[in-house]
Design a protein around this motif. Structure first.
Motif, PDB file in Angstrom:
ATOM      1  N   PHE A  96       7.523  -3.544  -1.870  1.00 42.46           N
ATOM      2  CA  PHE A  96       5.901  -3.454  -1.216  1.00 42.46           C
ATOM      3  C   PHE A  96       5.448  -2.265  -2.205  1.00 42.46           C
ATOM      4  CE2 PHE A  96       3.154  -0.350   0.670  1.00 42.46           C
ATOM      5  CZ  PHE A  96       2.301  -1.441   1.150  1.00 42.46           C
ATOM      6  N   LEU A  97       6.166  -1.284  -2.817  1.00 42.78           N
ATOM      7  CA  LEU A  97       5.566  -0.416  -3.668  1.00 42.78           C
ATOM      8  C   LEU A  97       5.278  -0.937  -4.932  1.00 42.78           C
ATOM      9  CD1 LEU A  97       7.875   2.866  -3.241  1.00 42.78           C
ATOM     10  CD2 LEU A  97       5.524   2.443  -2.073  1.00 42.78           C
ATOM     11  N   TYR A  98       5.922  -1.893  -5.217  1.00 41.19           N
ATOM     12  CA  TYR A  98       5.576  -2.480  -6.624  1.00 41.19           C
ATOM     13  C   TYR A  98       4.282  -3.415  -6.274  1.00 41.19           C
ATOM     14  CZ  TYR A  98       5.248  -6.107 -10.232  1.00 41.19           C
ATOM     15  OH  TYR A  98       4.974  -6.751 -11.382  1.00 41.19           O
ATOM     16  N   GLY A  99       4.482  -4.261  -5.039  1.00 48.02           N
ATOM     17  CA  GLY A  99       3.275  -4.894  -4.897  1.00 48.02           C
ATOM     18  C   GLY A  99       1.965  -4.246  -4.687  1.00 48.02           C
ATOM     19  N   TRP A 100       1.943  -2.953  -4.001  1.00 48.07           N
ATOM     20  CA  TRP A 100       0.911  -2.016  -3.718  1.00 48.07           C
ATOM     21  C   TRP A 100       0.292  -1.403  -5.087  1.00 48.07           C
ATOM     22  CZ3 TRP A 100      -2.449   0.817  -0.488  1.00 48.07           C
ATOM     23  CH2 TRP A 100      -2.608   1.855  -0.853  1.00 48.07           C
TER      24      TRP A 100
ATOM     25  N   GLY B  15       4.859 -10.186   5.832  1.00 50.58           N
ATOM     26  CA  GLY B  15       4.042  -9.329   6.704  1.00 50.58           C
ATOM     27  C   GLY B  15       3.562  -7.900   5.775  1.00 50.58           C
ATOM     28  N   MET B  16       3.494  -8.071   4.533  1.00 49.47           N
ATOM     29  CA  MET B  16       3.359  -6.964   3.632  1.00 49.47           C
ATOM     30  C   MET B  16       1.767  -6.913   3.101  1.00 49.47           C
ATOM     31  SD  MET B  16       6.031  -4.596   3.541  1.00 49.47           S
ATOM     32  CE  MET B  16       6.189  -5.030   5.467  1.00 49.47           C
ATOM     33  N   PHE B  17       0.883  -7.789   3.436  1.00 51.66           N
ATOM     34  CA  PHE B  17      -0.482  -7.955   2.839  1.00 51.66           C
ATOM     35  C   PHE B  17      -1.316  -8.523   4.023  1.00 51.66           C
ATOM     36  CE2 PHE B  17      -3.631  -9.151  -0.292  1.00 51.66           C
ATOM     37  CZ  PHE B  17      -3.733  -7.959  -0.929  1.00 51.66           C
TER      38      PHE B  17
ATOM     39  N   LEU C  98       2.199   8.096 -10.638  1.00 54.46           N
ATOM     40  CA  LEU C  98       3.228   8.120  -9.792  1.00 54.46           C
ATOM     41  C   LEU C  98       2.737   8.357  -8.381  1.00 54.46           C
ATOM     42  CD1 LEU C  98       6.145  10.421 -11.649  1.00 54.46           C
ATOM     43  CD2 LEU C  98       6.434   8.112 -10.377  1.00 54.46           C
ATOM     44  N   VAL C  99       1.670   9.275  -8.369  1.00 53.44           N
ATOM     45  CA  VAL C  99       0.894   9.502  -7.075  1.00 53.44           C
ATOM     46  C   VAL C  99       0.211   8.145  -6.484  1.00 53.44           C
ATOM     47  CG1 VAL C  99      -1.080  10.635  -6.163  1.00 53.44           C
ATOM     48  CG2 VAL C  99       0.424  12.009  -7.507  1.00 53.44           C
ATOM     49  N   ILE C 100      -0.394   7.777  -7.328  1.00 54.11           N
ATOM     50  CA  ILE C 100      -0.986   6.433  -6.877  1.00 54.11           C
ATOM     51  C   ILE C 100       0.048   5.237  -6.240  1.00 54.11           C
ATOM     52  CG2 ILE C 100      -1.744   4.115  -7.685  1.00 54.11           C
ATOM     53  CD1 ILE C 100      -3.436   5.614 -10.177  1.00 54.11           C
ATOM     54  N   VAL C 101       1.378   5.133  -6.936  1.00 54.99           N
ATOM     55  CA  VAL C 101       2.353   4.468  -6.361  1.00 54.99           C
ATOM     56  C   VAL C 101       2.803   5.123  -5.096  1.00 54.99           C
ATOM     57  CG1 VAL C 101       4.604   3.393  -6.587  1.00 54.99           C
ATOM     58  CG2 VAL C 101       3.003   3.244  -8.493  1.00 54.99           C
TER      59      VAL C 101
ATOM     60  N   VAL D   5       1.650   3.823   3.692  1.00 54.47           N
ATOM     61  CA  VAL D   5       0.984   2.481   4.070  1.00 54.47           C
ATOM     62  C   VAL D   5       2.071   1.714   4.308  1.00 54.47           C
ATOM     63  CG1 VAL D   5      -0.379   0.628   3.005  1.00 54.47           C
ATOM     64  CG2 VAL D   5      -0.992   3.012   2.386  1.00 54.47           C
ATOM     65  N   TYR D   6       3.080   1.672   3.756  1.00 52.38           N
ATOM     66  CA  TYR D   6       4.178   0.863   4.108  1.00 52.38           C
ATOM     67  C   TYR D   6       4.797   1.241   5.492  1.00 52.38           C
ATOM     68  CZ  TYR D   6       9.223  -0.672   4.356  1.00 52.38           C
ATOM     69  OH  TYR D   6      10.430  -1.499   4.565  1.00 52.38           O
ATOM     70  N   PHE D   7       4.847   2.524   5.894  1.00 55.18           N
ATOM     71  CA  PHE D   7       5.428   2.859   7.058  1.00 55.18           C
ATOM     72  C   PHE D   7       4.522   2.263   8.150  1.00 55.18           C
ATOM     73  CE2 PHE D   7       8.241   5.815   4.739  1.00 55.18           C
ATOM     74  CZ  PHE D   7       9.445   5.111   5.069  1.00 55.18           C
ATOM     75  N   PHE D   8       3.063   2.404   7.896  1.00 56.22           N
ATOM     76  CA  PHE D   8       2.141   1.994   8.776  1.00 56.22           C
ATOM     77  C   PHE D   8       2.169   0.693   9.101  1.00 56.22           C
ATOM     78  CE2 PHE D   8      -2.065   0.266   9.814  1.00 56.22           C
ATOM     79  CZ  PHE D   8      -2.660   1.225  10.706  1.00 56.22           C
TER      80      PHE D   8
END
Length: 480
Positions: free
Chosen positions: A94-98, A354-356, A460-463, A469-472
């Motif tokens: 997810f973090l990569y996709g984000w 379910g990640m987008f 790094l901050v952006i990622v 967002v992932y936990f939400f």
């Protein structure tokens, strides 16, 4: 770990040739025509300029060779997102996709589209001369930005009509820019009377006489002088921000694995063939710069447009400008098309997990993820209007390399943890190839953390903003 079998509604319409054109077309944008100026300012010598491009080339091809093993194990749409999710779990994927949606993919689309607009303004000066459509303080919206958005929306629309149209467009534009670059390389040695090669290729103590730097650490035009080995290393790392960013996006071909014929073999073949060919072209183009221009003319080319300065030496001032403007327009148009075509497949795959946004899930009647394409296109257009895409891309180069390193490490991790998994293709010269990438990548990232922190922590901050967002999303999914 269970490897999912490929499947789904996507039809395999992309051949090995198409996939290789996608790799090359996605890599060659506007960077090769510009970033060598910054590299020369950082390092002051044609010798070090070539060293930077060679290191970048070794990195890029080593990563492509390593990714090949993963592409043969997970031959389905989603590419790098799928590899990271399968190896390290949903959060890493997810973090990569984000990062991909917020800035890596969309920011690249925006930056390359604006480059198309800026070089179009060479041929249509009215674009440069026109008053801003809107201006408030330092913020403004120009006709060049509107043209960039028009290109993004046009190519998004074309790609909603099916893979076939996007494929044909990609092959035409990629083929054209390859032929044009080869022509520029040949003429760059045949038509230039005064060669600056010998002077540019000096290095060591003589290359840095009377060194002075600006507050950012770049060399000033007034001279070049002896510097320490660590400073050279720091300069190389800073200089590589441009060369690395000019050499990314080859992994876009993994995003469309579900639509490539015989993906277990053709994805890795396309990555290795495409990256190798592009890095050779990049080296040869830099040889042209070093042959046609002296050190200061490269380092301090107007608006960093080294290719324009070199072309003017080859063809004359009027014709040279037109030649490069047309070449960059072809290059950037094809580059945007390739990145638009590929990126939407990742967001569709994320939606399946379910990640987008669920709207990105379905294909249209033409068999392509239309809504995912439009989401990507609209956000990229918003980044064009923000005026911050260039800064974002400088910041994100560090993060792109980090994700490459994590993915390459995944090859070693799986070999140790699950040696019995089927591997239709195995990384050449394993473990040397992935280790080479990891060592160079680690040195690049560490040196940037020491010498150019403005290129590191913002990305790094952006990622990391993706973590809440992932936990939400996860919490919402569990409640549903």
């Amino acid at each position: 770990m269970k490897i999912e079998k490929e499947g789904g509604p996507s039809k395999r319409k992309l051949s090995l040739f198409d996939a290789t054109m996608l790799v090359m077309g996605s890599m060659i944008g506007s960077g090769i025509f510009i970033v060598s100026a910054d590299i020369m300012r950082n390092l002051g010598s044609g010798y070090w300029l070539i060293v930077v491009w060679v290191i970048t080339g070794v990195m890029t091809v080593a990563a492509a060779i390593s990714y090949g093993e993963l592409s043969s194990m997970f031959p389905k749409a989603g590419g790098q997102y799928t590899y990271l999710k399968e190896i390290f779990g949903k959060m890493m994927g997810f973090l990569y996709g984000w990062g991909l949606f917020t800035v890596i993919q969309t920011g690249t689309i925006a930056a390359v589209a604006v480059a198309f607009g800026k070089f179009t303004a060479y041929l249509i000066p009215a674009l440069n001369d026109a008053a801003p459509i809107f201006q408030s303080g330092g913020y403004k919206i120009t006709w060049i930005q509107i043209l960039a958005i028009g290109v993004i929306l046009l190519l998004t629309y074309i790609n909603t009509k099916g893979v076939e149209g996007g494929k044909i467009l990609q092959n035409i534009f990629t083929g054209s820019k390859i032929v044009a670059l080869i022509g520029l390389i040949i003429l760059g040695f045949l038509l230039v009377k005064n060669s600056f090669w010998a002077g540019n290729m000096s290095f060591g103590q003589d290359a840095f006489n009377n060194l002075k730097t600006d507050p950012s650490g770049n060399f000033l035009k007034s001279g070049w002088e002896s510097i320490s080995g660590m400073a050279i290393m720091g300069g190389i790392a800073a200089a590589m921000v441009g060369s690395v960013f000019s050499s990314v996006a080859w992994e876009n071909v993994t995003f469309v694995s579900g639509e490539i014929e015989n993906p277990k073999k053709n994805v890795v073949r396309s990555m290795v063939l495409g990256t190798s060919a592009v890095m050779i072209l990049y080296l040869l183009v830099n040889f042209v710069y070093l042959n046609t221009l002296n050190r200061d003319s490269i380092a301090f080319a107007l608006n960093d447009r080294v290719a324009v300065a070199a072309s003017e030496q080859i063809f004359g001032s009027g014709i040279g400008t037109i030649v490069i403007a047309l070449l960059v327009m072809i290059s950037t148009f094809g580059c945007v098309n390739g990145i638009v075509l590929a990126g939407a497949r990742v967001f569709q795959t994320m939606a399946k997990d379910g990640m987008f946004f669920k709207a990105a899930l379905k294909n249209n009647k033409n068999g392509v993820p239309e809504r995912s394409l439009w989401m990507q296109g609209i956000w990229a257009s918003a980044l064009c209007l923000s005026g911050q895409y260039g800064n974002l891309l400088d910041m994100i180069s560090f993060v792109i390399v980090l994700f490459y390193m994590i993915t390459v490490f995944g090859v070693i991790y799986l070999r140790i943890k699950q040696p019995g998994l089927e591997r239709p293709y195995k990384t050449w010269l394993y473990p040397i190839t992935p280790i080479i990438y990891l060592l160079i990548g680690a040195a690049f990232c560490i040196l940037l953390l020491i010498y150019k922190q403005q290129y590191t922590w913002p990305g790094l901050v952006i990622v990391l903003l993706g973590v809440p967002v992932y936990f939400f999303i996860n919490k919402k999914e569990q409640q549903d």
